[in-house]
Scaffold this motif. Structure first.
Motif, PDB file in Angstrom:
ATOM      1  N   GLY A  37       0.845  -1.197   0.000  1.00 32.60           N
ATOM      2  CA  GLY A  37       0.000   0.000   0.000  1.00 32.60           C
ATOM      3  C   GLY A  37       0.880   1.246   0.000  1.00 32.60           C
ATOM      4  N   THR A  38       0.405   2.291  -0.683  1.00 34.59           N
ATOM      5  CA  THR A  38       1.236   3.492  -0.785  1.00 34.59           C
ATOM      6  C   THR A  38       1.439   4.159   0.568  1.00 34.59           C
ATOM      7  OG1 THR A  38      -0.684   4.840  -1.303  1.00 34.59           O
ATOM      8  CG2 THR A  38       0.592   3.989  -3.144  1.00 34.59           C
ATOM      9  N   GLY A  39       0.424   4.077   1.451  1.00 36.90           N
ATOM     10  CA  GLY A  39       0.564   4.674   2.779  1.00 36.90           C
ATOM     11  C   GLY A  39       1.758   4.076   3.512  1.00 36.90           C
ATOM     12  N   SER A  40       1.814   2.749   3.557  1.00 39.86           N
ATOM     13  CA  SER A  40       2.897   2.058   4.265  1.00 39.86           C
ATOM     14  C   SER A  40       4.250   2.387   3.637  1.00 39.86           C
ATOM     15  CB  SER A  40       2.673   0.539   4.225  1.00 39.86           C
ATOM     16  OG  SER A  40       1.385   0.215   4.696  1.00 39.86           O
ATOM     17  N   ILE A  41       4.300   2.385   2.311  1.00 41.15           N
ATOM     18  CA  ILE A  41       5.574   2.630   1.620  1.00 41.15           C
ATOM     19  C   ILE A  41       6.051   4.059   1.871  1.00 41.15           C
ATOM     20  CG2 ILE A  41       6.687   2.789  -0.654  1.00 41.15           C
ATOM     21  CD1 ILE A  41       4.798   0.511  -1.576  1.00 41.15           C
ATOM     22  N   ARG A  72       5.833  -3.015  -8.407  1.00 44.08           N
ATOM     23  CA  ARG A  72       6.759  -2.948  -9.543  1.00 44.08           C
ATOM     24  C   ARG A  72       7.380  -1.563  -9.648  1.00 44.08           C
ATOM     25  NH1 ARG A  72       3.331  -6.779 -12.056  1.00 44.08           N
ATOM     26  NH2 ARG A  72       1.822  -5.231 -12.722  1.00 44.08           N
ATOM     27  N   CYS A  73       6.556  -0.528  -9.444  1.00 42.12           N
ATOM     28  CA  CYS A  73       7.065   0.834  -9.590  1.00 42.12           C
ATOM     29  C   CYS A  73       7.959   1.253  -8.435  1.00 42.12           C
ATOM     30  CB  CYS A  73       5.906   1.803  -9.730  1.00 42.12           C
ATOM     31  SG  CYS A  73       5.056   1.558 -11.285  1.00 42.12           S
ATOM     32  N   PHE A  74       7.573   0.866  -7.228  1.00 46.29           N
ATOM     33  CA  PHE A  74       8.358   1.295  -6.066  1.00 46.29           C
ATOM     34  C   PHE A  74       9.581   0.416  -5.846  1.00 46.29           C
ATOM     35  CE2 PHE A  74       4.597   3.777  -4.902  1.00 46.29           C
ATOM     36  CZ  PHE A  74       5.192   4.928  -4.420  1.00 46.29           C
ATOM     37  N   ALA A  75       9.627  -0.760  -6.487  1.00 44.18           N
ATOM     38  CA  ALA A  75      10.770  -1.659  -6.306  1.00 44.18           C
ATOM     39  C   ALA A  75      12.075  -0.986  -6.723  1.00 44.18           C
ATOM     40  CB  ALA A  75      10.562  -2.940  -7.116  1.00 44.18           C
ATOM     41  N   GLU A  76      11.946   0.050  -7.587  1.00 36.76           N
ATOM     42  CA  GLU A  76      13.149   0.755  -8.041  1.00 36.76           C
ATOM     43  C   GLU A  76      13.649   1.755  -6.998  1.00 36.76           C
ATOM     44  OE1 GLU A  76      11.911   2.604 -11.649  1.00 36.76           O
ATOM     45  OE2 GLU A  76      11.255   0.694 -12.494  1.00 36.76           O
ATOM     46  N   ARG A  77      12.816   2.072  -6.010  1.00 37.97           N
ATOM     47  CA  ARG A  77      13.220   3.085  -5.035  1.00 37.97           C
ATOM     48  C   ARG A  77      14.051   2.433  -3.935  1.00 37.97           C
ATOM     49  NH1 ARG A  77       9.882   7.850  -6.251  1.00 37.97           N
ATOM     50  NH2 ARG A  77      10.935   8.802  -4.487  1.00 37.97           N
ATOM     51  N   ASN A 104      -1.960   3.656  -8.434  1.00 37.47           N
ATOM     52  CA  ASN A 104      -2.456   3.210  -9.741  1.00 37.47           C
ATOM     53  C   ASN A 104      -1.414   3.507 -10.812  1.00 37.47           C
ATOM     54  OD1 ASN A 104      -5.080   2.661  -8.502  1.00 37.47           O
ATOM     55  ND2 ASN A 104      -5.115   4.879  -8.298  1.00 37.47           N
ATOM     56  N   ALA A 105      -0.457   2.600 -10.899  1.00 34.63           N
ATOM     57  CA  ALA A 105       0.717   2.867 -11.728  1.00 34.63           C
ATOM     58  C   ALA A 105       0.527   2.382 -13.156  1.00 34.63           C
ATOM     59  CB  ALA A 105       1.942   2.205 -11.110  1.00 34.63           C
ATOM     60  N   GLU A 106      -0.435   1.507 -13.382  1.00 35.11           N
ATOM     61  CA  GLU A 106      -0.577   0.939 -14.724  1.00 35.11           C
ATOM     62  C   GLU A 106      -1.905   1.283 -15.386  1.00 35.11           C
ATOM     63  OE1 GLU A 106       0.595  -3.126 -14.160  1.00 35.11           O
ATOM     64  OE2 GLU A 106       2.683  -2.528 -13.880  1.00 35.11           O
ATOM     65  N   GLU A 107      -2.893   1.624 -14.591  1.00 35.35           N
ATOM     66  CA  GLU A 107      -4.116   2.194 -15.144  1.00 35.35           C
ATOM     67  C   GLU A 107      -4.743   3.069 -14.074  1.00 35.35           C
ATOM     68  OE1 GLU A 107      -7.006  -0.805 -16.035  1.00 35.35           O
ATOM     69  OE2 GLU A 107      -6.954  -1.626 -14.026  1.00 35.35           O
ATOM     70  N   LEU A 108      -5.572   4.023 -14.516  1.00 39.41           N
ATOM     71  CA  LEU A 108      -6.234   4.904 -13.570  1.00 39.41           C
ATOM     72  C   LEU A 108      -7.169   4.083 -12.680  1.00 39.41           C
ATOM     73  CD1 LEU A 108      -5.386   7.817 -13.978  1.00 39.41           C
ATOM     74  CD2 LEU A 108      -7.674   8.347 -14.779  1.00 39.41           C
ATOM     75  N   SER A 109      -7.329   4.500 -11.418  1.00 38.09           N
ATOM     76  CA  SER A 109      -8.273   3.819 -10.528  1.00 38.09           C
ATOM     77  C   SER A 109      -9.676   3.901 -11.122  1.00 38.09           C
ATOM     78  CB  SER A 109      -8.262   4.486  -9.156  1.00 38.09           C
ATOM     79  OG  SER A 109      -8.735   5.808  -9.272  1.00 38.09           O
ATOM     80  N   LEU A 110     -10.555   3.021 -10.637  1.00 39.15           N
ATOM     81  CA  LEU A 110     -11.942   3.024 -11.108  1.00 39.15           C
ATOM     82  C   LEU A 110     -12.599   4.376 -10.826  1.00 39.15           C
ATOM     83  CD1 LEU A 110     -13.452   0.664 -12.428  1.00 39.15           C
ATOM     84  CD2 LEU A 110     -14.637   0.337 -10.250  1.00 39.15           C
ATOM     85  N   SER A 111     -12.407   4.875  -9.594  1.00 36.15           N
ATOM     86  CA  SER A 111     -12.999   6.173  -9.261  1.00 36.15           C
ATOM     87  C   SER A 111     -12.313   7.285 -10.055  1.00 36.15           C
ATOM     88  CB  SER A 111     -12.944   6.439  -7.758  1.00 36.15           C
ATOM     89  OG  SER A 111     -11.695   6.111  -7.228  1.00 36.15           O
ATOM     90  N   GLY A 112     -11.027   7.105 -10.349  1.00 35.72           N
ATOM     91  CA  GLY A 112     -10.313   8.092 -11.161  1.00 35.72           C
ATOM     92  C   GLY A 112     -10.858   8.160 -12.577  1.00 35.72           C
TER      93      GLY A 112
END
Lengths: 162, 162
Positions: free
Chosen positions: A71-75, A107-112, B114-122
């Motif tokens: 989750g982005t919050g935790s990261i 996948r995206c944050f694995a680079e950080r 949402n790194a690969e597609e926009l969220s549903l609400s987005g």
């Protein structure tokens, strides 16, 4: 101390149970589990289903290592503090979330720097072994500032002023 | 443009959405910031800014969704913001959708999750928001600095919260 957290919404026993099993096998009790709804056997460990914001902040501050869902919050909480985090993405096929966005996040944050991904629960134990070994090559990143990047802030400032 | 400070209403649910939303705060330092989210403990996290509590909801519970939307509408009518900002999920989507009630412009910042597609609400918010931003370059067009060159319904890359 290792802080294990599933976030504020749903339980995540695939991760919780795997980390507890690893800790037992290594004879460690210095873990705190934030579990959500759980059926995992956590006897001998400190655990809570949910925590208030100040308790969560304290646990992130005190932890040497964080294990969390992707989750982005935790990261972001770990990146703020320059702490190493191991994440396990929730799977939609296992009904752990509604879609596989956590795999994309991972996948995206694995680079950080400081963010380490276990792609499935069997990868958790080897990563945990490396993380608690000073020569294991798992460390936190340089840390990030408290606010969004200046580009995004500038875009929002301009939008408000229009 | 009036001489009074613009009032900005920042709305999100909890967890990563809230963490991301707070990282946008300095973009609105010149404005009157008012926050709206789902947990009482958040009030202290944004003090001395004003804070309004609304119920959270997910798309699995239609009645609760309706209740959440109604409460968000009441906050909009009370606060009367010039601009509504959200990072998701349900309460933020409602605030963006209902911003027309008070003539406010709106900006949806899709979560970095949402790194690969926009969220549903987005994806839904894109249809109603004045401006939709993604945090991933691959998901959006370059953001024109000239507001007149932007098209409603287009997703733009605006920068990232980390």
């Amino acid at each position: 101390m290792i802080f294990v957290t599933v976030g504020s919404q749903l339980g995540f026993d695939r991760m919780t149970a795997a980390v507890a099993q690893w800790a037992r096998a290594r004879g460690r009790t210095d873990l705190f589990f934030q579990t959500g709804a759980t059926a995992a056997d956590l006897r001998g460990f400190a655990s809570e289903p949910l925590l208030g914001a100040s308790e969560i902040a304290r646990l992130y501050d005190e932890a040497d290592l964080v294990v969390a869902h992707a989750g982005t919050g935790s990261i972001i909480e770990c990146m703020l503090r320059g702490k190493p985090i191991i994440v396990l993405p929730r799977s939609a096929a296992l009904h752990e979330t509604r879609n596989d966005h956590q795999f994309a996040t991972a996948r995206c944050f694995a680079e950080r720097a400081g963010v380490h991904v276990a792609w499935n629960e069997s990868e958790l134990a080897p990563l945990l072994d490396r993380a608690v070994d000073p020569r294991g090559g798992i460390s936190g990143g340089a840390g990030i500032g408290p606010f969004a990047d200046e580009r995004l802030l500038a875009a929002l400032r301009a939008f408000v002023a229009e | 443009m009036s001489t009074r400070r613009r009032r900005v209403l920042l709305v999100s649910s909890s967890g990563g959405h809230w963490t991301e939303l707070r990282r946008l705060a300095p973009a609105f330092d010149a404005c009157e910031r008012v926050w709206c989210s789902v947990l009482p403990e958040m009030r202290a996290q944004v003090a001395p800014d004003a804070f309004h509590l609304v119920p959270d909801a997910s798309r699995w519970n239609k009645l609760r969704l309706l209740w959440s939307a109604l409460r968000v509408a009441l906050v909009l009518l009370r606060v009367r913001p010039d601009v509504v900002v959200s990072t998701g999920a349900a309460p933020g989507f409602f605030a963006i959708s209902l911003a027309w009630l008070v003539g406010a412009r709106s900006v949806w910042v899709d979560s970095i999750a949402n790194a690969e597609e926009l969220s549903l609400s987005g994806q839904k918010a894109t249809r109603v928001a004045t401006l939709t931003l993604t945090q991933w370059p691959s998901l959006g067009e370059a953001l024109p600095t000239d507001a007149a060159a932007r098209r409603r319904g287009t997703v733009y890359f605006g920068g990232s919260v980390v």
